[in-house]
Design a protein around this motif. Structure first.
Motif, PDB file in Angstrom:
ATOM      1  N   ILE A   1      -3.510   4.280  -9.443  1.00 10.10           N
ATOM      2  CA  ILE A   1      -2.872   3.506 -10.518  1.00 10.10           C
ATOM      3  C   ILE A   1      -3.690   3.633 -11.803  1.00 10.10           C
ATOM      4  CG2 ILE A   1      -2.349   1.152 -11.302  1.00 10.10           C
ATOM      5  CD1 ILE A   1      -1.523   0.567  -8.331  1.00 10.10           C
ATOM      6  N   ALA A   2      -5.003   3.598 -11.684  1.00  8.76           N
ATOM      7  CA  ALA A   2      -5.882   3.642 -12.859  1.00  8.76           C
ATOM      8  C   ALA A   2      -6.095   5.052 -13.404  1.00  8.76           C
ATOM      9  CB  ALA A   2      -7.240   3.027 -12.506  1.00  8.76           C
ATOM     10  N   HIS A   3      -5.790   6.076 -12.617  1.00 13.84           N
ATOM     11  CA  HIS A   3      -6.040   7.469 -13.006  1.00 13.84           C
ATOM     12  C   HIS A   3      -4.765   8.299 -12.825  1.00 13.84           C
ATOM     13  CE1 HIS A   3     -10.031   5.823 -12.040  1.00 13.84           C
ATOM     14  NE2 HIS A   3     -10.420   6.567 -13.064  1.00 13.84           N
ATOM     15  N   PRO A   4      -3.895   8.300 -13.836  1.00 17.09           N
ATOM     16  CA  PRO A   4      -2.613   9.018 -13.717  1.00 17.09           C
ATOM     17  C   PRO A   4      -2.765  10.511 -13.404  1.00 17.09           C
ATOM     18  CG  PRO A   4      -2.636   7.618 -15.670  1.00 17.09           C
ATOM     19  CD  PRO A   4      -4.021   7.582 -15.094  1.00 17.09           C
ATOM     20  N   GLU A   5      -3.855  11.139 -13.861  1.00 19.44           N
ATOM     21  CA  GLU A   5      -4.037  12.568 -13.569  1.00 19.44           C
ATOM     22  C   GLU A   5      -4.259  12.775 -12.069  1.00 19.44           C
ATOM     23  OE1 GLU A   5      -7.983  10.773 -13.969  1.00 19.44           O
ATOM     24  OE2 GLU A   5      -6.201  10.599 -15.212  1.00 19.44           O
ATOM     25  N   ALA A   6      -4.989  11.890 -11.420  1.00 22.39           N
ATOM     26  CA  ALA A   6      -5.184  11.984  -9.964  1.00 22.39           C
ATOM     27  C   ALA A   6      -3.866  11.699  -9.244  1.00 22.39           C
ATOM     28  CB  ALA A   6      -6.274  11.016  -9.504  1.00 22.39           C
ATOM     29  N   ALA A   7      -3.091  10.754  -9.762  1.00 25.34           N
ATOM     30  CA  ALA A   7      -1.783  10.449  -9.166  1.00 25.34           C
ATOM     31  C   ALA A   7      -0.853  11.657  -9.263  1.00 25.34           C
ATOM     32  CB  ALA A   7      -1.169   9.227  -9.848  1.00 25.34           C
ATOM     33  N   ALA A   8      -0.873  12.337 -10.408  1.00 24.93           N
ATOM     34  CA  ALA A   8      -0.026  13.527 -10.580  1.00 24.93           C
ATOM     35  C   ALA A   8      -0.452  14.638  -9.623  1.00 24.93           C
ATOM     36  CB  ALA A   8      -0.086  14.012 -12.022  1.00 24.93           C
ATOM     37  N   GLU A   9      -1.749  14.798  -9.432  1.00 21.87           N
ATOM     38  CA  GLU A   9      -2.264  15.802  -8.502  1.00 21.87           C
ATOM     39  C   GLU A   9      -1.835  15.462  -7.071  1.00 21.87           C
ATOM     40  OE1 GLU A   9      -6.621  17.588  -7.202  1.00 21.87           O
ATOM     41  OE2 GLU A   9      -6.499  16.296  -8.970  1.00 21.87           O
ATOM     42  N   TYR A  10      -1.893  14.190  -6.715  1.00 23.40           N
ATOM     43  CA  TYR A  10      -1.473  13.753  -5.383  1.00 23.40           C
ATOM     44  C   TYR A  10       0.028  13.987  -5.187  1.00 23.40           C
ATOM     45  CZ  TYR A  10      -1.014  10.762  -1.246  1.00 23.40           C
ATOM     46  OH  TYR A  10      -0.752  10.268   0.011  1.00 23.40           O
ATOM     47  N   ALA A  11       0.827  13.676  -6.186  1.00 18.90           N
ATOM     48  CA  ALA A  11       2.275  13.879  -6.091  1.00 18.90           C
ATOM     49  C   ALA A  11       2.598  15.358  -5.876  1.00 18.90           C
ATOM     50  CB  ALA A  11       2.973  13.348  -7.343  1.00 18.90           C
ATOM     51  N   ALA A  12       1.898  16.245  -6.597  1.00 20.30           N
ATOM     52  CA  ALA A  12       2.125  17.685  -6.443  1.00 20.30           C
ATOM     53  C   ALA A  12       1.737  18.139  -5.029  1.00 20.30           C
ATOM     54  CB  ALA A  12       1.328  18.458  -7.492  1.00 20.30           C
TER      55      ALA A  12
ATOM     56  N   ILE B   1       0.860  -1.183   0.000  1.00 17.89           N
ATOM     57  CA  ILE B   1       0.000   0.000   0.000  1.00 17.89           C
ATOM     58  C   ILE B   1       0.896   1.232   0.000  1.00 17.89           C
ATOM     59  CG2 ILE B   1      -1.940  -1.166   1.127  1.00 17.89           C
ATOM     60  CD1 ILE B   1      -0.853   0.287   3.766  1.00 17.89           C
ATOM     61  N   GLY B   2       0.299   2.392   0.048  1.00 22.09           N
ATOM     62  CA  GLY B   2       1.077   3.621   0.133  1.00 22.09           C
ATOM     63  C   GLY B   2       1.699   3.991  -1.205  1.00 22.09           C
ATOM     64  N   SER B   3       2.402   5.093  -1.193  1.00 24.07           N
ATOM     65  CA  SER B   3       2.921   5.671  -2.438  1.00 24.07           C
ATOM     66  C   SER B   3       3.957   4.815  -3.139  1.00 24.07           C
ATOM     67  CB  SER B   3       3.486   7.063  -2.154  1.00 24.07           C
ATOM     68  OG  SER B   3       2.430   7.936  -1.798  1.00 24.07           O
ATOM     69  N   THR B   4       4.707   4.000  -2.396  1.00 15.67           N
ATOM     70  CA  THR B   4       5.705   3.157  -3.063  1.00 15.67           C
ATOM     71  C   THR B   4       5.045   2.060  -3.894  1.00 15.67           C
ATOM     72  OG1 THR B   4       5.953   1.704  -1.134  1.00 15.67           O
ATOM     73  CG2 THR B   4       7.495   3.582  -1.331  1.00 15.67           C
ATOM     74  N   SER B   5       3.742   1.850  -3.735  1.00 19.22           N
ATOM     75  CA  SER B   5       3.028   0.835  -4.515  1.00 19.22           C
ATOM     76  C   SER B   5       2.482   1.395  -5.824  1.00 19.22           C
ATOM     77  CB  SER B   5       1.883   0.241  -3.687  1.00 19.22           C
ATOM     78  OG  SER B   5       0.858   1.195  -3.476  1.00 19.22           O
ATOM     79  N   ILE B   6       2.696   2.680  -6.076  1.00 14.40           N
ATOM     80  CA  ILE B   6       2.142   3.347  -7.260  1.00 14.40           C
ATOM     81  C   ILE B   6       3.301   3.749  -8.171  1.00 14.40           C
ATOM     82  CG2 ILE B   6       0.772   5.298  -8.078  1.00 14.40           C
ATOM     83  CD1 ILE B   6      -0.485   5.286  -5.167  1.00 14.40           C
ATOM     84  N   SER B   7       3.396   3.094  -9.301  1.00 14.00           N
ATOM     85  CA  SER B   7       4.512   3.336 -10.222  1.00 14.00           C
ATOM     86  C   SER B   7       4.623   4.820 -10.575  1.00 14.00           C
ATOM     87  CB  SER B   7       4.310   2.507 -11.499  1.00 14.00           C
ATOM     88  OG  SER B   7       5.410   2.686 -12.350  1.00 14.00           O
ATOM     89  N   GLY B   8       5.834   5.355 -10.439  1.00 13.84           N
ATOM     90  CA  GLY B   8       6.099   6.748 -10.790  1.00 13.84           C
ATOM     91  C   GLY B   8       5.831   7.749  -9.681  1.00 13.84           C
ATOM     92  N   MET B   9       5.254   7.323  -8.554  1.00 12.26           N
ATOM     93  CA  MET B   9       4.854   8.244  -7.486  1.00 12.26           C
ATOM     94  C   MET B   9       6.039   8.650  -6.612  1.00 12.26           C
ATOM     95  SD  MET B   9       2.469   9.957  -5.876  1.00 12.26           S
ATOM     96  CE  MET B   9       1.008   9.343  -6.695  1.00 12.26           C
ATOM     97  N   THR B  10       6.151   9.944  -6.375  1.00  9.62           N
ATOM     98  CA  THR B  10       7.074  10.471  -5.373  1.00  9.62           C
ATOM     99  C   THR B  10       6.643   9.905  -4.014  1.00  9.62           C
ATOM    100  OG1 THR B  10       7.338  12.506  -6.629  1.00  9.62           O
ATOM    101  CG2 THR B  10       7.856  12.610  -4.286  1.00  9.62           C
ATOM    102  N   ALA B  11       7.603   9.484  -3.210  1.00  8.71           N
ATOM    103  CA  ALA B  11       7.227   8.829  -1.960  1.00  8.71           C
ATOM    104  C   ALA B  11       8.303   8.965  -0.906  1.00  8.71           C
ATOM    105  CB  ALA B  11       6.974   7.336  -2.218  1.00  8.71           C
ATOM    106  N   LYS B  12       7.909   8.726   0.337  1.00 11.30           N
ATOM    107  CA  LYS B  12       8.900   8.520   1.392  1.00 11.30           C
ATOM    108  C   LYS B  12       9.560   7.177   1.082  1.00 11.30           C
ATOM    109  CE  LYS B  12       6.138  10.711   4.995  1.00 11.30           C
ATOM    110  NZ  LYS B  12       5.420  10.443   6.259  1.00 11.30           N
ATOM    111  N   PRO B  13      10.853   7.047   1.327  1.00 13.29           N
ATOM    112  CA  PRO B  13      11.529   5.774   1.030  1.00 13.29           C
ATOM    113  C   PRO B  13      11.202   4.726   2.098  1.00 13.29           C
ATOM    114  CG  PRO B  13      13.087   7.343   1.947  1.00 13.29           C
ATOM    115  CD  PRO B  13      11.778   8.070   1.800  1.00 13.29           C
ATOM    116  N   LEU B  14       9.956   4.285   2.098  1.00 12.97           N
ATOM    117  CA  LEU B  14       9.408   3.428   3.138  1.00 12.97           C
ATOM    118  C   LEU B  14       8.339   2.551   2.496  1.00 12.97           C
ATOM    119  CD1 LEU B  14       9.007   3.064   6.331  1.00 12.97           C
ATOM    120  CD2 LEU B  14       7.267   4.819   6.090  1.00 12.97           C
TER     121      LEU B  14
END
Length: 171
Positions: free
Chosen positions: A124-135, A40-53
């Motif tokens: 994962i299914a909605h890259p635009e939402a993932a980009a918004e979350y990363a920002a 779970i968490g951001s490390t489970s989402i390809s391309g997502m900025t995340a804490k290294p955890l």
């Protein structure tokens, strides 16, 4: 309570899925009663900025299995972080492992676990939402650099909206 560790975000590491699989395989040996072990968490989402955890949910058959699983994790050197989210979710943090691991024990049917999977799968299914979350994460990491609790709290509204959308889409 304010945490004093800096909020550190790093670019996505393509080794995270492999690290999760290695950790999952070890945890399955330690906790064979687990119904599922989910990344779970951001490390489970390809391309997502995340804490290294690496964040991991371990779903157990019932609340009655939590104590024995806790004993196993403590014997393996995991540090207890308490019952989280007022939803029967117990958190543990690895000591000295790379990447670090945050493991959550959840009974079957747990709402927090369901929501985490819905959030992950939606991003994962909605890259635009993932980009918004990363920002949002990058902005909040700057704002709350030395306040991990504040960083997490200020993501809540976005996360809740995505979870609501994801669960509505599943109906």
């Amino acid at each position: 309570m304010m945490s004093h560790d800096a909020v550190e975000l790093v670019p996505y590491d393509p080794q995270w899925p492999q690290a999760f699989r290695r950790i999952r395989d070890r945890l399955l040996v330690l906790l064979p009663q687990a119904l599922s072990i989910d990344h779970i968490g951001s490390t489970s989402i390809s391309g997502m900025t995340a804490k290294p955890l690496i964040d991991i949910d371990i779903v157990l058959p019932s609340l009655g299995h939590i104590e024995a699983a806790t004993d196993v994790l403590l014997a393996e050197g995991y540090e207890p972080r308490g019952n989280r989210y007022d939803d029967e979710v117990w958190a543990f943090l690895s000591r000295g492992l790379v990447p670090r691991e945050r493991v959550y024990l959840c009974p079957a049917g747990n709402g927090t676990h369901r929501n985490r999977l819905a959030f992950r799968d939606h991003l994962i299914a909605h890259p635009e939402a993932a980009a918004e979350y990363a920002a949002l994460k990058r902005r909040l990491a700057g704002e709350f650099r030395m306040d991990g609790d504040g960083y997490t709290a200020h993501k809540r509204e976005f996360v809740d909206a995505i979870v609501a959308r994801a669960l509505a889409d599943d109906r």
